[in-house]
Design a protein around this motif. Structure first.
Motif, short mmCIF file in Angstrom:
data_model
loop_
_atom_site.label_atom_id
_atom_site.label_comp_id
_atom_site.label_asym_id
_atom_site.label_seq_id
_atom_site.Cartn_x
_atom_site.Cartn_y
_atom_site.Cartn_z
N MET A 267 33.62 45.63 2.35
CA MET A 267 34.12 45.39 1.01
C MET A 267 35.41 44.56 1.06
SD MET A 267 32.58 46.57 -1.65
CE MET A 267 31.20 47.57 -2.00
N SER A 268 35.58 43.71 0.10
CA SER A 268 36.78 42.88 0.02
C SER A 268 37.82 43.55 -0.87
CB SER A 268 36.42 41.51 -0.54
OG SER A 268 36.11 41.62 -1.92
N LEU A 269 39.04 43.05 -0.79
CA LEU A 269 40.10 43.55 -1.66
C LEU A 269 39.72 43.36 -3.12
CD1 LEU A 269 42.93 44.71 -2.10
CD2 LEU A 269 43.81 42.37 -1.90
N ASP B 59 36.75 43.36 -4.43
CA ASP B 59 35.77 44.39 -4.77
C ASP B 59 36.44 45.74 -4.99
OD1 ASP B 59 33.56 42.65 -4.55
OD2 ASP B 59 33.32 43.09 -2.42
N ASP B 60 37.39 46.09 -4.13
CA ASP B 60 38.09 47.36 -4.26
C ASP B 60 38.92 47.41 -5.53
OD1 ASP B 60 36.99 48.14 -1.83
OD2 ASP B 60 38.81 47.68 -0.67
#
Length: 135
Positions: free
Chosen positions: A1-3, A5-6
């Protein structure tokens, strides 16, 4: 997961908890610190309209309460066809803890719609560095 996405996941979850009985316009926001911690907030309305608080203000308050002092990225999620960018007051709130090149992502419920830098949203801003006393 990418930042991204988070941040989106946190802001979307916060938006679902928004208290918006008057406008019926729920907003969620999330900020990330340089260390990757994520803090979220939602808008909270009040019968006395000026007393409500924006989602960005809640996310920033959560960051400060946890000891954070810098925003590395921010994300706002809201519904509708128009971009739900931070209001003027929240742009200034972000400016207190973020740099001109800090990314601010604007999302709809489906995901990312557009990304800006804080400098694009609040050009020639007044911030903490304006108050330094260099002698």
């Amino acid at each position: 997961m990418s930042l991204l996405d988070d941040l989106f996941r946190a802001a979307r979850a916060a938006r679902e908890k928004a208290y918006a009985p008057y406008s019926r316009f729920a907003v969620g926001a999330a900020v990330a610190t340089p260390g990757g911690e994520i803090f979220a907030g939602c808008n909270v309305e009040n019968a006395s309209y000026p007393v409500g608080s924006c989602a960005e203000a809640g996310a920033i308050a959560a960051m400060i309460a946890a000891g954070g002092r810098r925003i590395a990225a921010a994300l706002v999620v809201g519904e509708g066809t128009a971009l739900v960018t931070p209001c003027g007051a929240c742009r200034q709130r972000l400016r207190e803890f973020a740099r001109e090149d800090t990314p601010v992502h604007v999302c709809g419920p489906e995901g990312l719609r557009r990304s800006f830098t804080l400098g694009e949203l609040l050009p020639l801003s007044f911030g903490p560095d304006n108050l330094t006393n260099d002698g």
